[in-house]
Design a protein around this motif. Structure first.
Motif, PDB file in Angstrom:
ATOM      1  N   SER A  95      -7.352  -3.554  -3.608  1.00  0.00           N
ATOM      2  CA  SER A  95      -7.426  -2.460  -2.635  1.00  0.00           C
ATOM      3  C   SER A  95      -6.576  -1.269  -3.073  1.00  0.00           C
ATOM      4  O   SER A  95      -6.982  -0.108  -2.911  1.00  0.00           O
ATOM      5  CB  SER A  95      -6.957  -2.945  -1.263  1.00  0.00           C
ATOM      6  N   LYS A  99      -8.072   2.451  -3.866  1.00  0.00           N
ATOM      7  CA  LYS A  99      -7.610   3.593  -3.086  1.00  0.00           C
ATOM      8  C   LYS A  99      -6.976   4.645  -3.983  1.00  0.00           C
ATOM      9  O   LYS A  99      -7.196   5.853  -3.798  1.00  0.00           O
ATOM     10  CB  LYS A  99      -6.607   3.134  -2.021  1.00  0.00           C
ATOM     11  N   CYS A 100      -6.186   4.200  -4.973  1.00  0.00           N
ATOM     12  CA  CYS A 100      -5.561   5.151  -5.891  1.00  0.00           C
ATOM     13  C   CYS A 100      -6.608   5.877  -6.731  1.00  0.00           C
ATOM     14  O   CYS A 100      -6.459   7.068  -7.033  1.00  0.00           O
ATOM     15  CB  CYS A 100      -4.555   4.449  -6.793  1.00  0.00           C
ATOM     16  N   GLU A 102      -9.669   6.558  -5.710  1.00  0.00           N
ATOM     17  CA  GLU A 102     -10.293   7.512  -4.797  1.00  0.00           C
ATOM     18  C   GLU A 102      -9.415   8.756  -4.622  1.00  0.00           C
ATOM     19  O   GLU A 102      -9.894   9.896  -4.715  1.00  0.00           O
ATOM     20  CB  GLU A 102     -10.517   6.836  -3.445  1.00  0.00           C
ATOM     21  N   LEU A 103      -8.121   8.537  -4.376  1.00  0.00           N
ATOM     22  CA  LEU A 103      -7.206   9.657  -4.202  1.00  0.00           C
ATOM     23  C   LEU A 103      -7.022  10.431  -5.500  1.00  0.00           C
ATOM     24  O   LEU A 103      -6.898  11.660  -5.501  1.00  0.00           O
ATOM     25  CB  LEU A 103      -5.851   9.152  -3.688  1.00  0.00           C
ATOM     26  N   LEU A 128       1.932  11.549  -3.491  1.00  0.00           N
ATOM     27  CA  LEU A 128       1.423  11.410  -2.129  1.00  0.00           C
ATOM     28  C   LEU A 128       2.527  11.829  -1.156  1.00  0.00           C
ATOM     29  O   LEU A 128       3.694  11.519  -1.359  1.00  0.00           O
ATOM     30  CB  LEU A 128       1.009   9.966  -1.854  1.00  0.00           C
ATOM     31  N   PRO A 154      -1.438   6.428   2.431  1.00  0.00           N
ATOM     32  CA  PRO A 154      -2.232   5.574   3.327  1.00  0.00           C
ATOM     33  C   PRO A 154      -1.326   4.690   4.186  1.00  0.00           C
ATOM     34  O   PRO A 154      -0.305   4.181   3.701  1.00  0.00           O
ATOM     35  CB  PRO A 154      -3.071   4.744   2.358  1.00  0.00           C
ATOM     36  N   ASP A 155      -1.688   4.513   5.430  1.00  0.00           N
ATOM     37  CA  ASP A 155      -0.878   3.676   6.326  1.00  0.00           C
ATOM     38  C   ASP A 155      -0.727   2.259   5.796  1.00  0.00           C
ATOM     39  O   ASP A 155       0.335   1.634   5.971  1.00  0.00           O
ATOM     40  CB  ASP A 155      -1.518   3.638   7.717  1.00  0.00           C
ATOM     41  N   THR A 156      -1.773   1.751   5.150  1.00  0.00           N
ATOM     42  CA  THR A 156      -1.691   0.381   4.618  1.00  0.00           C
ATOM     43  C   THR A 156      -0.605   0.277   3.553  1.00  0.00           C
ATOM     44  O   THR A 156       0.078  -0.749   3.456  1.00  0.00           O
ATOM     45  CB  THR A 156      -3.044  -0.044   4.015  1.00  0.00           C
TER      46      THR A 156
END
Length: 299
Positions: A95, A99-100, A102-103, A128, A154-156
């Motif tokens: 995950s 996510k990294c 995508e960002l 970030l 990201p909150d996660t």
């Protein structure tokens, strides 16, 4: 944790076929002007990547089995500096990579920064929350080179940081309350994350993370580091002398925390160990060879 100057032309293992090589000629991770850096292979190259050998697969299975037998493995390296081996699950590692990526492909994503004298850092970097500029050693709301605004954390990711600190402190207190009295890590709600991607030839000289606010440094609020992908030889010590520094191997899924008395410890990466990333992680993400490192902190 930041760093210095690479040839980022990393290509996948290709079959010995001129036609395939010709088709993939344009698939490269060498950044070009106005081209965003991708930490994962493009889908076109996936079909021609060589499958790992049986020996490599069996080796990874043995390593995973050994880790499961060891259970939770938390090591106090020095007062305020804790290493949590294999803390991040494979699913969470996947995950994080996705996510990294995508960002990293969005505005404010991965780029290759330089120091004031023009020397390129040996990595790709994405900030970030706030941007950190290696040239000025300052934080700001936008990146000076292109005025891009850093993506939010990201909150996660923030939740994982807070949980790692709680679990680390709980483990140390349970193991020996007297021995670790006064050495527990202060809690952290990160508002900054520096994401670095090292190719297999990446490295990072010994340095201190000392550009945060005087209040944060005085309180000893920790830096929390996630390691994903290939392993790294990590040095740490009281000064920049590599001959007297201690060394530890940071593997995929490890979390390193340093705060309190170790908040300003000198640290760096001497080398990336090729082909040490979990095969299951690579198959699930198509991450190119190298190490993804996320360091969380509070300004």
């Amino acid at each position: 944790m930041s760093s210095g100057n690479l040839d980022f032309k990393e290509t996948p293992n290709l079959l010995d076929d001129d036609s395939i090589s010709e088709k993939l000629k344009n698939i490269s991770h060498e950044p070009q002007e106005n081209k965003r850096y991708d930490i994962c292979y493009k889908s076109a190259s996936k079909a021609v990547k060589l499958k790992p050998s049986l020996a490599v697969i069996n080796r990874e299975k043995r390593n995973q089995l050994n880790r499961s037998k060891q259970g939770q493995n938390i090591i106090m390296l020095r007062p305020g500096m804790v290493l949590m081996k294999g803390y991040i699950s494979l699913n969470d590692q996947v995950s994080i990579v996705k996510k990294c990526r995508e960002l990293g492909l969005s505005d404010g994503g991965f780029y290759q920064p330089a120091y004031r004298e023009g020397t390129k850092l040996h990595l790709k970097m994405m900030c970030l929350g706030k941007n950190w500029d290696p040239q000025t050693k300052l934080y700001s709301d936008t990146r000076p080179s292109d005025n891009a605004k850093p993506p939010a954390i990201p909150d996660t990711f923030s939740d994982m940081v807070k949980k790692a600190i709680r679990d680390s402190n709980a483990y140390l207190e349970e193991k020996n309350p007297n021995a670790y009295a006064g050495q527990l890590i202060p809690s952290l709600s990160p508002d900054i994350c520096i994401v670095n991607f090292y190719t297999e030839s990446g490295k990072l000289g010994l340095h201190q993370d000392k550009d945060e606010s005087p209040k944060t440094l005085k309180q000893g609020l920790p830096v929390v580091s996630f390691s994903i992908g290939d392993s790294a030889e990590f040095l740490y010590g009281d000064d920049r002398d590599i001959d007297t520094a201690d060394k530890v191997i940071l593997e995929s899924g490890d979390v390193l925390i340093f705060g309190g008395k170790s908040r300003l410890v000198f640290h760096g990466v001497t080398s990336i160990l090729p082909k040490t990333a979990p095969i299951s992680l690579q198959e699930a993400t198509d991450m190119i060879p190298g190490r993804l490192n996320l360091t969380f902190r509070r300004y």
